[in-house]
Motif scaffolding. Structure first.
Motif, short mmCIF file in Angstrom:
data_model
loop_
_atom_site.label_atom_id
_atom_site.label_comp_id
_atom_site.label_asym_id
_atom_site.label_seq_id
_atom_site.Cartn_x
_atom_site.Cartn_y
_atom_site.Cartn_z
N THR A 5 43.73 59.45 11.26
CA THR A 5 44.79 59.97 10.40
C THR A 5 45.99 60.31 11.26
O THR A 5 45.89 61.07 12.22
CB THR A 5 44.33 61.23 9.64
OG1 THR A 5 43.20 60.89 8.82
CG2 THR A 5 45.44 61.76 8.76
N SER A 26 44.40 52.89 7.01
CA SER A 26 43.41 52.05 6.33
C SER A 26 43.19 52.50 4.90
O SER A 26 43.15 51.69 3.96
CB SER A 26 42.10 52.07 7.11
OG SER A 26 41.10 51.35 6.44
N THR A 27 43.04 53.81 4.69
CA THR A 27 42.82 54.33 3.34
C THR A 27 44.00 54.06 2.44
O THR A 27 43.84 53.66 1.28
CB THR A 27 42.55 55.85 3.42
OG1 THR A 27 41.39 56.09 4.23
CG2 THR A 27 42.33 56.42 2.03
N GLN A 28 45.20 54.26 2.97
CA GLN A 28 46.40 54.03 2.17
C GLN A 28 46.51 52.57 1.76
O GLN A 28 46.87 52.25 0.62
CB GLN A 28 47.64 54.45 2.97
CG GLN A 28 48.96 54.25 2.25
CD GLN A 28 49.11 55.15 1.03
OE1 GLN A 28 48.52 56.23 0.97
NE2 GLN A 28 49.89 54.72 0.05
N VAL A 31 47.30 60.91 5.57
CA VAL A 31 46.27 59.95 5.14
C VAL A 31 46.17 58.87 6.20
O VAL A 31 47.14 58.58 6.91
CB VAL A 31 46.65 59.35 3.76
CG1 VAL A 31 47.96 58.59 3.85
CG2 VAL A 31 45.55 58.47 3.23
N SER A 32 44.99 58.29 6.32
CA SER A 32 44.83 57.21 7.30
C SER A 32 45.50 55.94 6.79
O SER A 32 45.60 55.72 5.57
CB SER A 32 43.35 56.95 7.57
OG SER A 32 42.73 56.30 6.48
N LYS A 44 39.11 53.41 10.28
CA LYS A 44 39.18 54.08 8.97
C LYS A 44 39.28 55.58 9.06
O LYS A 44 39.71 56.24 8.13
CB LYS A 44 37.95 53.69 8.14
CG LYS A 44 37.87 52.21 7.80
CD LYS A 44 36.64 51.88 7.01
CE LYS A 44 36.62 50.43 6.55
NZ LYS A 44 36.71 49.47 7.67
N TYR A 93 43.27 51.78 -0.76
CA TYR A 93 43.17 52.49 -2.05
C TYR A 93 44.52 52.97 -2.58
O TYR A 93 44.64 53.25 -3.76
CB TYR A 93 42.22 53.68 -1.91
CG TYR A 93 40.89 53.28 -1.33
CD1 TYR A 93 39.98 52.53 -2.07
CD2 TYR A 93 40.53 53.63 -0.03
CE1 TYR A 93 38.77 52.14 -1.53
CE2 TYR A 93 39.30 53.26 0.52
CZ TYR A 93 38.44 52.51 -0.23
OH TYR A 93 37.23 52.12 0.30
#
Length: 576
Positions: free
Chosen positions: A318, A115-117, A112-113, A315, A120
């Motif tokens: 990964t 930023s995403t982690q 997972v990236s 974003k 969210y």
């Protein structure tokens, strides 16, 4: 610190050193406040007694231990009566020492990236949630200001941030390390692939302080010009030489448009309380945590990202580096097997179980149950279920190592480390090779700060023979390991020589091509050294043992004797 050994004394024979008790007495007499740190000795005796039993001197890493050895023993042997709750408890058997390979938790990788982690997240286990809260409290960091991810190690944390940072539009990377750091080298490689311009701070010989003029020039924008933009990677101190740097470098960088990555991996326990994050608040922060001090320093690393800086991350990037903490499922098949075999035993063997203290204890507890348990098989099985329930209640996120640091506090930990590291430096410089006409040659050379009130808990040094030739640091490390003393080797680099020391440059610097530099064909110029690091559980005896080991190099034949001793013990030769 001179009076803590013997005034104006020099030691030229390793067989004529003062005893450990004598020198400890001298230290306490010269510095009465050292006795006020006895709480650390008490915690070590109870919670980390394996260090004394195994006589392991652990000076090869610093940082933050999560758990204590006593806690680990209780977790793996929750019903073992030999693990008493008092500090006078006898040491565990060798079999118990060998049975502690099972971890408190395992790790699994996420794809997972960053930023995403951060934005969210995902579903956290109870272990992860509790561990995150405990670590952020320990690090004196608020969840309202920062978000955190677990990474496999320090290298993963640096690479994860490098892959996510927008070097495409913020082209500069400045690092401040006086030694070769593989994690930082990985970040540099990733940044260069994105077109970043990478420069490193330089360190003035011989004290290895930051060359302020050059670093300021790297960070400060020209008058009437645009603010420089990029990433400034800054540790508060060197984990190799113990040199400390000013907080103000973060302030200067931020004032000139830089994002700041603060590397807290070299800090000792509780040093974060002196940071004043509310003033400087770096954009990113990295810190490592190992499991139990004095054992394999595996664990994980934490990457903290300031909430207002998350938007600056790429974003779509990964990188495999973020991990989850997975609780370990404990097995109790051995106790079930014991119960099964008990039920099929003969009458006489059943009688011998019935007469044991363990059986009587289980029966006494079982008699308190609402349901009547009448047979031996039922009693033993109930005992197994009771053990399972008790083990389930063991809190895997209880961090007694961090609790001990909190209990000792910043002032006690830092004062103790200062007394010990300065004593070690003083003691090492007293070792001298005898020579004709009463001329002495030092056995040890210290790199970086010497005896100093404001220095870190690490010291870099080299050992020299009676001819003045440097003994290979890896050889010293190998021989120390045979004596159950763990040291590290490092490579000092980015050293700047003023005109005053220009003559020393050619005799001091070494050209080394090692590690990833081989692939890049890069030749590093610097100095290979030995480094010893002091933690909050280090005691005076540890440093005395190191000192007395280094003193053995005063014997001109010590290395040759060790070669033959090794051959006699192992029936093989070894290159030394």
């Amino acid at each position: 610190m001179a009076s803590s050994i013997q005034p104006n004394s020099q030691f030229t024979n390793h067989e004529c050193l003062p005893s450990c008790l004598e020198l400890l007495s001298n230290l306490k007499e010269a510095y009465p406040h050292y006795s006020q740190t006895n709480l650390a000795d008490e915690i070590r005796a109870h919670e980390y007694y394996h260090l004394s039993v195994s006589r392991h001197v652990c000076l090869d890493y610093i940082g933050n231990g999560l758990f204590s050895y006593y806690q680990q023993q209780r977790y793996h042997h929750p019903t073992d009566d030999s693990i008493a709750s008092s500090s006078s408890a006898p040491p565990p058997s060798t079999l118990q020492f060998a049975s502690l390979n099972e971890p408190f938790f395992n790790i699994s990788y996420k794809s997972v990236s960053l930023s995403t982690q951060l934005l969210y997240g995902g579903r956290e286990s109870e272990l992860e949630s509790n561990m995150s809260r405990r670590i952020m409290k320990y690090m004196n960091i608020s969840k309202y200001d920062y978000s955190m991810v677990f990474t496999a190690n320090q290298s993963s944390a640096f690479k994860l941030l490098a892959d996510s940072y927008t070097f495409e539009s913020n082209h500069n990377l400045v690092t401040v390390y006086d030694y070769e750091n593989q994690a930082v080298e990985g970040m540099i490689d990733s940044a260069k692939k994105k077109g970043a311009r990478v420069v490193s701070a330089e360190f003035s010989w011989p004290n290895l302080r930051i060359n302020s003029r050059k670093l300021r020039k790297m960070l400060v924008a020209k008058k009437n010009g645009r603010k420089k933009r990029g990433l400034f990677v800054f540790p508060l101190q060197s984990k190799v030489t113990g040199t400390r740097y000013s907080y103000q470098w973060m302030n200067i960088a931020q004032g000139n448009g830089w994002r700041v990555l603060f590397d807290a991996s070299a800090l000792g326990p509780k040093d974060m309380e002196s940071l004043g994050l509310s003033i400087f608040q770096p954009d990113f922060l990295i810190c490592s945590f190992f499991k139990v001090f004095g054992e394999n320093p595996s664990g994980f690393c934490c990457l903290f990202v300031k909430n207002s800086s998350i938007s600056q991350l790429n974003k779509s990037s990964t990188s495999l580096g973020i991990i989850s903490l997975v609780p370990v499922a404990k097995s109790f098949e051995d106790k079930d097997d014991f119960a099964s075999s008990s039920s099929s035993s003969t009458t006489s063997s059943v009688s011998d179980q019935e007469n044991s203290a363990e059986f009587q204890e289980i029966k006494q507890v079982s008699d308190q149950e609402p349901e009547k348990i009448t047979t031996l098989f039922e009693i033993l099985n109930w005992g197994n279920k009771s053990n399972k329930n008790r083990c389930k209640k063991v809190d895997q996120s209880e961090c007694r190592g961090l609790d001990h640091a909190d209990k000792l506090g910043l002032i006690l930990i830092s004062s103790r480390a200062r007394y010990l590291i300065n004593w070690l430096i003083n003691a090492l410089t007293r070792l001298q090779h005898p020579h004709a006409e009463d001329i002495y040659h030092p056995l040890v050379k210290i790199y970086g700060p010497k005896i100093n009130f404001n220095r870190g808990q690490a010291v870099a040094f080299n050992v020299f023979d009676w001819k003045g030739q440097k003994i290979d640091p890896t050889l010293v490390q190998k021989l120390a390991d045979r004596n159950n003393i763990s040291l590290s080797c490092a490579f000092l680099q980015h050293i700047w020589f003023s005109k005053m020391y220009d003559d020393e440059k050619n005799t001091i610097l070494e050209g080394v091509t090692s590690g990833d530099n081989i692939k890049r064909g890069k030749l590093n110029c610097g100095v290979s050294v030995i480094t010893a690091s002091i933690g909050m559980m280090t005691n005076f005896e540890d440093l005395y043992r190191l000192w007395s080991f280094i003193a053995r190099f005063l014997d001109a034949d010590f290395v040759e004797k060790e070669r033959w001793r090794y051959k006699a013990l192992n029936q093989t030769t070894i290159e030394v």
